[in-house]
Design a protein around this motif. Structure first.
Motif, PDB file in Angstrom:
ATOM      1  N   UNK A 227       1.499  45.303 -21.663  1.00  0.00           N
ATOM      2  CA  UNK A 227       0.044  45.284 -21.537  1.00  0.00           C
ATOM      3  C   UNK A 227      -0.548  46.377 -22.406  1.00  0.00           C
ATOM      4  N   UNK A 228      -1.305  45.973 -23.417  1.00  0.00           N
ATOM      5  CA  UNK A 228      -1.935  46.956 -24.304  1.00  0.00           C
ATOM      6  C   UNK A 228      -0.945  47.846 -25.009  1.00  0.00           C
ATOM      7  N   UNK A 229       0.202  47.287 -25.384  1.00  0.00           N
ATOM      8  CA  UNK A 229       1.206  48.063 -26.084  1.00  0.00           C
ATOM      9  C   UNK A 229       2.042  48.954 -25.188  1.00  0.00           C
ATOM     10  N   UNK A 230       1.877  48.835 -23.883  1.00  0.00           N
ATOM     11  CA  UNK A 230       2.638  49.641 -22.937  1.00  0.00           C
ATOM     12  C   UNK A 230       3.565  48.742 -22.133  1.00  0.00           C
ATOM     13  N   UNK A 231       4.788  49.179 -21.936  1.00  0.00           N
ATOM     14  CA  UNK A 231       5.793  48.419 -21.206  1.00  0.00           C
ATOM     15  C   UNK A 231       5.846  48.889 -19.760  1.00  0.00           C
TER      16      UNK A 231
ATOM     17  N   UNK B 240      13.703  48.040 -29.001  1.00  0.00           N
ATOM     18  CA  UNK B 240      12.875  46.833 -29.018  1.00  0.00           C
ATOM     19  C   UNK B 240      13.686  45.615 -28.579  1.00  0.00           C
ATOM     20  N   UNK B 241      14.923  45.555 -29.020  1.00  0.00           N
ATOM     21  CA  UNK B 241      15.788  44.442 -28.629  1.00  0.00           C
ATOM     22  C   UNK B 241      16.038  44.418 -27.136  1.00  0.00           C
ATOM     23  N   UNK B 242      16.283  45.603 -26.541  1.00  0.00           N
ATOM     24  CA  UNK B 242      16.548  45.658 -25.106  1.00  0.00           C
ATOM     25  C   UNK B 242      15.274  45.379 -24.289  1.00  0.00           C
ATOM     26  N   UNK B 243      14.139  45.843 -24.785  1.00  0.00           N
ATOM     27  CA  UNK B 243      12.875  45.541 -24.110  1.00  0.00           C
ATOM     28  C   UNK B 243      12.611  44.044 -24.102  1.00  0.00           C
ATOM     29  N   UNK B 244      12.954  43.396 -25.207  1.00  0.00           N
ATOM     30  CA  UNK B 244      12.774  41.951 -25.282  1.00  0.00           C
ATOM     31  C   UNK B 244      13.677  41.241 -24.268  1.00  0.00           C
ATOM     32  N   UNK B 245      14.899  41.730 -24.118  1.00  0.00           N
ATOM     33  CA  UNK B 245      15.815  41.139 -23.136  1.00  0.00           C
ATOM     34  C   UNK B 245      15.242  41.271 -21.725  1.00  0.00           C
ATOM     35  N   UNK B 246      14.724  42.450 -21.400  1.00  0.00           N
ATOM     36  CA  UNK B 246      14.151  42.667 -20.075  1.00  0.00           C
ATOM     37  C   UNK B 246      12.915  41.782 -19.851  1.00  0.00           C
ATOM     38  N   UNK B 247      12.129  41.609 -20.909  1.00  0.00           N
ATOM     39  CA  UNK B 247      10.946  40.765 -20.794  1.00  0.00           C
ATOM     40  C   UNK B 247      11.342  39.311 -20.549  1.00  0.00           C
ATOM     41  N   UNK B 248      12.396  38.861 -21.227  1.00  0.00           N
ATOM     42  CA  UNK B 248      12.875  37.492 -21.033  1.00  0.00           C
ATOM     43  C   UNK B 248      13.437  37.293 -19.629  1.00  0.00           C
ATOM     44  N   UNK B 249      13.984  38.368 -19.038  1.00  0.00           N
ATOM     45  CA  UNK B 249      14.472  38.298 -17.663  1.00  0.00           C
ATOM     46  C   UNK B 249      13.325  38.253 -16.648  1.00  0.00           C
ATOM     47  N   UNK B 250      12.122  38.575 -17.135  1.00  0.00           N
ATOM     48  CA  UNK B 250      10.954  38.545 -16.250  1.00  0.00           C
ATOM     49  C   UNK B 250      10.771  39.763 -15.397  1.00  0.00           C
ATOM     50  N   UNK B 251      11.436  40.879 -15.738  1.00  0.00           N
ATOM     51  CA  UNK B 251      11.335  42.079 -14.904  1.00  0.00           C
ATOM     52  C   UNK B 251      10.404  43.133 -15.491  1.00  0.00           C
ATOM     53  N   UNK B 252       9.943  42.923 -16.735  1.00  0.00           N
ATOM     54  CA  UNK B 252       8.952  43.823 -17.321  1.00  0.00           C
ATOM     55  C   UNK B 252       7.895  42.982 -18.032  1.00  0.00           C
ATOM     56  N   UNK B 253       6.780  43.610 -18.347  1.00  0.00           N
ATOM     57  CA  UNK B 253       5.735  42.957 -19.133  1.00  0.00           C
ATOM     58  C   UNK B 253       5.138  43.973 -20.092  1.00  0.00           C
TER      59      UNK B 253
ATOM     60  N   UNK C 227      11.411  52.911 -16.928  1.00  0.00           N
ATOM     61  CA  UNK C 227      10.114  52.248 -16.808  1.00  0.00           C
ATOM     62  C   UNK C 227       9.532  52.413 -15.414  1.00  0.00           C
ATOM     63  N   UNK C 228       8.200  52.334 -15.329  1.00  0.00           N
ATOM     64  CA  UNK C 228       7.514  52.380 -14.048  1.00  0.00           C
ATOM     65  C   UNK C 228       6.474  51.278 -14.020  1.00  0.00           C
ATOM     66  N   UNK C 229       5.572  51.320 -13.024  1.00  0.00           N
ATOM     67  CA  UNK C 229       4.560  50.257 -12.894  1.00  0.00           C
ATOM     68  C   UNK C 229       3.230  50.640 -13.530  1.00  0.00           C
TER      69      UNK C 229
END
Length: 417
Positions: free
Chosen positions: A410-414, A395-408, A373-375
């Motif tokens: 926006x418009x379907x892009x991580x 999708x499961x791992x992306x959700x984990x990262x989102x819950x950790x607060x390190x990714x978001x 991932x990038x910014x």
């Protein structure tokens, strides 16, 4: 804090008269001062004497109407009495020393708010009027971090990056760190341009910041007034950060002036197809320092601060306003203390700018996807290809990262945060 004197001396009235009659032309003003020795002699000189010096005909016309000049001085005098703004002259101890060291210092400064900010260590943050959402966030976070570290954030009150720089500096919950920003105007001190700035002006002043202008009251925006503003932004500051700028941006003027004044220019890189960042990439190619975290700015500027400390002091807790209600106050004696920046590297970021992975520990099984991932953001299909993970696992791992607060998302892009 002491109240600004509203009574103008004869010398100050002469300076104002001359500044009015040459319509704030630095060239004409300094030419007259050099020829006649001081403002009073220059103002009392005949129109023919001015004409022989090659002074512009529009200045000559104003010089022919001393009653109109006096009437304008009286209006300024009344505004000072009413507390609508304050006024600093270059021969006063309250005039910022760092401006007196530039090539063409203004003979006076109009201001609103806490002019003690002018004597504190400043870092300029400038950039595009139409920045990307990413650049706005970076600007806000960087300004907040540097303000928390003890610096005053100086910018030009324009839309986009400038506005985010001011807002970031104002976004402090600690009273002792509020109001650490200076806005430099490209109009008269009483002109609201563009309209969005009225609320920003109020916020800066009420929280203990300061706005300044060298231009006469009622001066409207013009293409030549903004480069003038930029030279003051550069002149006041120890260094300039450009967070995002096009190749034609006025921010590059500020960067050039900063460099010409022997100060450091910092630039934040972006991806190569971001046209909005071409100016930053150009600056880096020309020798500006590439940065990706404000701590790098602190490391480089701290050495300069020790040298500049002889001219003006870093910020301190004692310099804050006892009340934010006054709009034209200043300190006759700026506090002289050890630089706050010397301990800034021990402070924690007040916002979302952090050292890599400092906000949360990334579990080992999430490293593969996090490293992809990038910014700027990637969609799910691109991540499936790059990580070679199945959609459910991804999708499961992306959700984990989102819950950790390190990714978001926006418009379907991580993207990282």
């Amino acid at each position: 804090m002491t109240a600004v004197t509203s009574s103008l001396s004869d010398d100050q009235r002469a300076i104002l008269a001359l500044w009015y009659e040459v319509n704030a032309s630095l060239t004409a003003y300094h030419k007259l001062i050099t020829a006649f020795g001081n403002a009073q002699f220059a103002w009392q000189a005949t129109v023919s004497a001015w004409r022989q010096m090659g002074i512009h005909h529009t200045h000559l016309k104003r010089h022919e109407e001393p009653k109109q000049t006096s009437a304008n001085i009286e209006k300024i005098q009344q505004a000072l009495v009413d507390g609508r703004y304050g006024l600093l002259f270059s021969d006063q101890p309250d005039y910022p020393t760092q401006l007196s060291q530039i090539y063409d210092p203004p003979p006076l400064l109009f201001f609103r708010g806490n002019s003690a900010r002018l004597h504190q260590a400043q870092i300029a943050i400038v950039g595009s009027r139409k920045p990307t959402a990413h650049a706005q966030k970076i600007t806000f976070d960087m300004a907040q971090y540097l303000a928390q570290a003890g610096y005053i954030i100086t910018s030009g009150l324009a839309m986009g990056v400038d506005k985010q720089a001011h807002l970031g500096a104002l976004a402090q919950t600690d009273f002792d760190y509020q109001g650490r920003t200076i806005g430099v105007m490209g109009t008269g001190i009483d002109v609201n341009y563009p309209n969005h700035r009225d609320h920003l002006f109020t916020q800066i002043i009420e929280q203990g910041g300061c706005i300044i202008s060298e231009l006469l009251p009622h001066t409207q925006p013009h293409k030549h007034t903004f480069p003038r503003r930029n030279r003051l932004v550069a002149g006041l500051s120890l260094a300039t950060i450009v967070t995002e700028a096009t190749i034609q941006s006025g921010s590059l003027i500020t960067a050039r002036l900063t460099s010409e004044q022997g100060k450091q220019v910092f630039a934040i890189p972006s991806h190569i197809d971001n046209n909005n960042a071409e100016g930053c990439h150009h600056l880096i190619r020309e020798g500006a320092t590439l940065i990706y975290h404000p701590k790098q700015v602190l490391e480089d500027v701290s050495g300069q601060l020790e040298y500049s400390h002889r001219s003006y002091s870093a910020s301190s807790l004692a310099d804050n306003l006892n009340s934010h209600q006054a709009t034209t106050t200043h300190a006759t004696d700026a506090p002289s203390i050890e630089p706050v920046a010397s301990t800034a590297t021990n402070q924690q970021p007040p916002s979302s700018i952090k050292s890599p992975r400092s906000a949360a520990v990334i579990p080992e099984h999430l490293n593969v996807i996090y490293d992809q991932l990038d910014w700027h953001g990637q969609d799910l299909d691109a991540l499936i290809v790059s990580t070679k993970l199945t959609a459910p696992v991804l999708i499961g791992q992306l959700m984990e990262l989102e819950l950790l607060g390190v990714i978001s998302v926006q418009g379907g892009r991580y993207l990282r945060v």
